[in-house]
Design a protein around this motif. Structure first.
Motif, mmCIF file in Angstrom:
data_model
loop_
_atom_site.group_PDB
_atom_site.id
_atom_site.type_symbol
_atom_site.label_atom_id
_atom_site.label_comp_id
_atom_site.label_asym_id
_atom_site.label_seq_id
_atom_site.Cartn_x
_atom_site.Cartn_y
_atom_site.Cartn_z
ATOM 1 N N GLU A 42 0.817 -1.215 0.000
ATOM 2 C CA GLU A 42 0.000 0.000 0.000
ATOM 3 C C GLU A 42 0.850 1.263 0.000
ATOM 4 O OE1 GLU A 42 -3.216 0.393 -0.630
ATOM 5 O OE2 GLU A 42 -3.096 -1.760 -1.031
ATOM 6 N N ASN A 43 2.052 1.193 0.612
ATOM 7 C CA ASN A 43 2.935 2.351 0.554
ATOM 8 C C ASN A 43 3.440 2.562 -0.869
ATOM 9 O OD1 ASN A 43 4.542 4.513 1.774
ATOM 10 N ND2 ASN A 43 6.295 3.189 1.360
ATOM 11 N N GLY A 44 3.840 1.482 -1.532
ATOM 12 C CA GLY A 44 4.267 1.583 -2.915
ATOM 13 C C GLY A 44 3.151 2.068 -3.817
ATOM 14 N N ARG A 45 1.981 1.562 -3.571
ATOM 15 C CA ARG A 45 0.815 1.969 -4.361
ATOM 16 C C ARG A 45 0.533 3.463 -4.189
ATOM 17 N NH1 ARG A 45 -5.235 -0.522 -3.347
ATOM 18 N NH2 ARG A 45 -6.240 0.300 -5.242
ATOM 19 N N ALA A 46 0.626 3.946 -2.954
ATOM 20 C CA ALA A 46 0.386 5.370 -2.697
ATOM 21 C C ALA A 46 1.435 6.231 -3.393
ATOM 22 C CB ALA A 46 0.401 5.636 -1.195
ATOM 23 N N MET A 47 2.689 5.762 -3.418
ATOM 24 C CA MET A 47 3.745 6.548 -4.068
ATOM 25 C C MET A 47 3.543 6.616 -5.572
ATOM 26 S SD MET A 47 7.296 5.854 -1.995
ATOM 27 C CE MET A 47 7.290 4.056 -2.037
ATOM 28 N N SER A 298 10.846 6.461 -0.444
ATOM 29 C CA SER A 298 10.268 5.552 0.547
ATOM 30 C C SER A 298 8.947 6.068 1.077
ATOM 31 C CB SER A 298 11.246 5.342 1.708
ATOM 32 O OG SER A 298 11.534 6.579 2.350
ATOM 33 N N LYS A 299 8.622 7.323 0.736
ATOM 34 C CA LYS A 299 7.336 7.886 1.152
ATOM 35 C C LYS A 299 6.906 8.979 0.180
ATOM 36 C CE LYS A 299 9.862 10.679 4.556
ATOM 37 N NZ LYS A 299 10.021 10.960 6.005
ATOM 38 N N VAL A 300 5.637 9.269 0.218
ATOM 39 C CA VAL A 300 5.040 10.209 -0.735
ATOM 40 C C VAL A 300 5.700 11.578 -0.670
ATOM 41 C CG1 VAL A 300 2.935 11.529 -1.181
ATOM 42 C CG2 VAL A 300 2.816 9.040 -0.949
ATOM 43 N N GLY A 301 6.009 12.060 0.532
ATOM 44 C CA GLY A 301 6.567 13.395 0.682
ATOM 45 C C GLY A 301 7.860 13.598 -0.076
ATOM 46 N N GLN A 302 8.658 12.551 -0.224
ATOM 47 C CA GLN A 302 9.911 12.674 -0.967
ATOM 48 C C GLN A 302 9.653 12.917 -2.446
ATOM 49 O OE1 GLN A 302 11.624 8.927 0.181
ATOM 50 N NE2 GLN A 302 12.614 9.771 2.000
ATOM 51 N N ASP A 305 8.557 16.568 -2.764
ATOM 52 C CA ASP A 305 9.716 17.469 -2.688
ATOM 53 C C ASP A 305 10.490 17.481 -4.001
ATOM 54 O OD1 ASP A 305 9.188 18.193 -0.088
ATOM 55 O OD2 ASP A 305 10.671 16.843 0.810
ATOM 56 N N ALA A 306 10.670 16.305 -4.594
ATOM 57 C CA ALA A 306 11.435 16.214 -5.840
ATOM 58 C C ALA A 306 10.757 17.002 -6.961
ATOM 59 C CB ALA A 306 11.614 14.752 -6.236
ATOM 60 N N VAL A 307 9.471 16.825 -7.103
ATOM 61 C CA VAL A 307 8.752 17.538 -8.161
ATOM 62 C C VAL A 307 8.749 19.039 -7.893
ATOM 63 C CG1 VAL A 307 6.504 17.824 -9.279
ATOM 64 C CG2 VAL A 307 7.348 15.528 -8.742
ATOM 65 N N ALA A 308 8.667 19.431 -6.632
ATOM 66 C CA ALA A 308 8.695 20.856 -6.289
ATOM 67 C C ALA A 308 10.011 21.505 -6.666
ATOM 68 C CB ALA A 308 8.419 21.039 -4.802
#
Length: 329
Positions: A42-47, A298-302, A305-308
């Motif tokens: 589910e973490n991979g899916r969310a990312m 490893s998480k959505v926030g990363q 940040d990258a796209v920002a």
């Protein structure tokens, strides 16, 4: 039911790949880590969902990604079936072969046997009829380059891949591979090398070859395995990759000299209103010679940040000089 954001293409930058008609997002998502069988689906899916909502259309895999080997493709196959069946034609999906995958003489390197068999396995794991890009993952010192390139050409003619590329090839072998593929009628689309502020070998000839041959580039490890983030500014945390059993990053790489440089770079990033990781991405994408920066997460926030980082102003000549002085120091 996942419904992709209607604004997913509004803010992403898409760059033309070499002399081809294909454009890739400036930030692509790699599934090297955190999508294996030992990780949380589910973490991979969310990312993956969040990445696509932000305009990331390119997802990069390899046959041996996991662990265990092959499981990242299986995970991605599940995500495709659950969420992305309606969006397949909006995605660029790549995979690779060349590193060790199964026992015996055909489970690695660059023979036609290995490349064709490996792709068949990858397609089955992901539930796909074709991939968009298929790479030879590393040079093979024992197989003739003509055989490896003819295998890539065959795979395109079979309809199992739309484009082909190479990874980890040095400059002269890249030129030779490109010339062979061009003669066969299947141009080399893209090269995937590692590149960051702390690993700059592609500047010593490879980038010139890519320009001359009309080949795009997608660089992996632009954050130097997490060193070019704020993760290690105050030492090695107990829950970090460097403190664990990872074979990809060790404490020996995180020297006081390296961290001293990263601290100074982090100060420059703060002056620009960026995180250290965002400055590192702005730097590899400077000047337009890199088609896409391939990040891991490893998480959505990363991913956010990258796209920002794409919203930041271009690095000025003065800032680039400061960076060079820091890296030389």
């Amino acid at each position: 039911m996942y419904n992709a954001s209607s604004t997913r293409y509004d803010n992403m930058t898409y760059n033309r790949t070499g002399r081809s008609g294909l454009r890739l997002p400036a930030i692509s998502l790699g599934l090297w880590h955190n999508f294996g069988g030992i990780d949380t689906l589910e973490n991979g899916r969310a990312m993956v969902r969040r990445a696509f909502d932000l305009g990331i259309t390119h997802f990069d895999l390899a046959n041996n990604y996991g662990p265990p080997a092959g499981s990242a493709e299986e995970t991605f196959g599940q995500i495709l079936r659950k969420d992305f069946a309606p969006y397949r034609d909006e995605l660029i999906i790549s995979t690779k072969a060349g590193y060790y995958m199964w026992p015996g003489p055909y489970g690695e390197w660059g023979s036609k046997k290995n490349l064709v068999a490996s792709l068949d396995q990858s397609l089955k794991r992901m539930g796909l009829d074709y991939v968009d890009i298929y790479y030879h993952h590393r040079p093979d010192p024992n197989t003739p380059l003509e055989e490896t390139m003819s295998a890539l050409d065959l795979i395109v003619r079979q309809g199992k891949a739309l484009y082909v590329g190479i990874s980890n090839y040095k400059a002269e072998d890249t030129r030779k591979a490109s010339q062979i593929l061009r003669q066969l009628g299947t141009p080399c689309l893209i090269h995937q090398p590692n590149y960051s502020m702390l690993s700059r070998w592609i500047e010593d000839g490879l980038q010139d070859v890519l320009d001359e041959e009309g080949i795009g580039s997608i660089v992996f490890s632009p954050l130097q395995k997490g060193i070019l983030t704020d993760r290690y500014l105050n030492g090695i945390a107990a829950d970090s990759r460097a403190a664990g059993p990872s074979v990809f990053l060790s404490e020996k790489e995180i020297t006081e000299d390296v961290i001293g440089k990263v601290r100074k770079l982090n100060e420059l990033a703060a002056e620009r209103g960026q995180k250290m990781s965002q400055l590192a991405l702005s730097w590899v994408l400077r000047g337009g010679r890199v088609t896409s920066a391939l990040i891991g997460a490893s998480k959505v926030g990363q991913i956010e940040d990258a796209v920002a980082s794409l919203n930041a102003p271009e690095l000025s000549a003065e800032e680039l000089e400061r960076i060079e002085a820091i890296l030389r120091g």
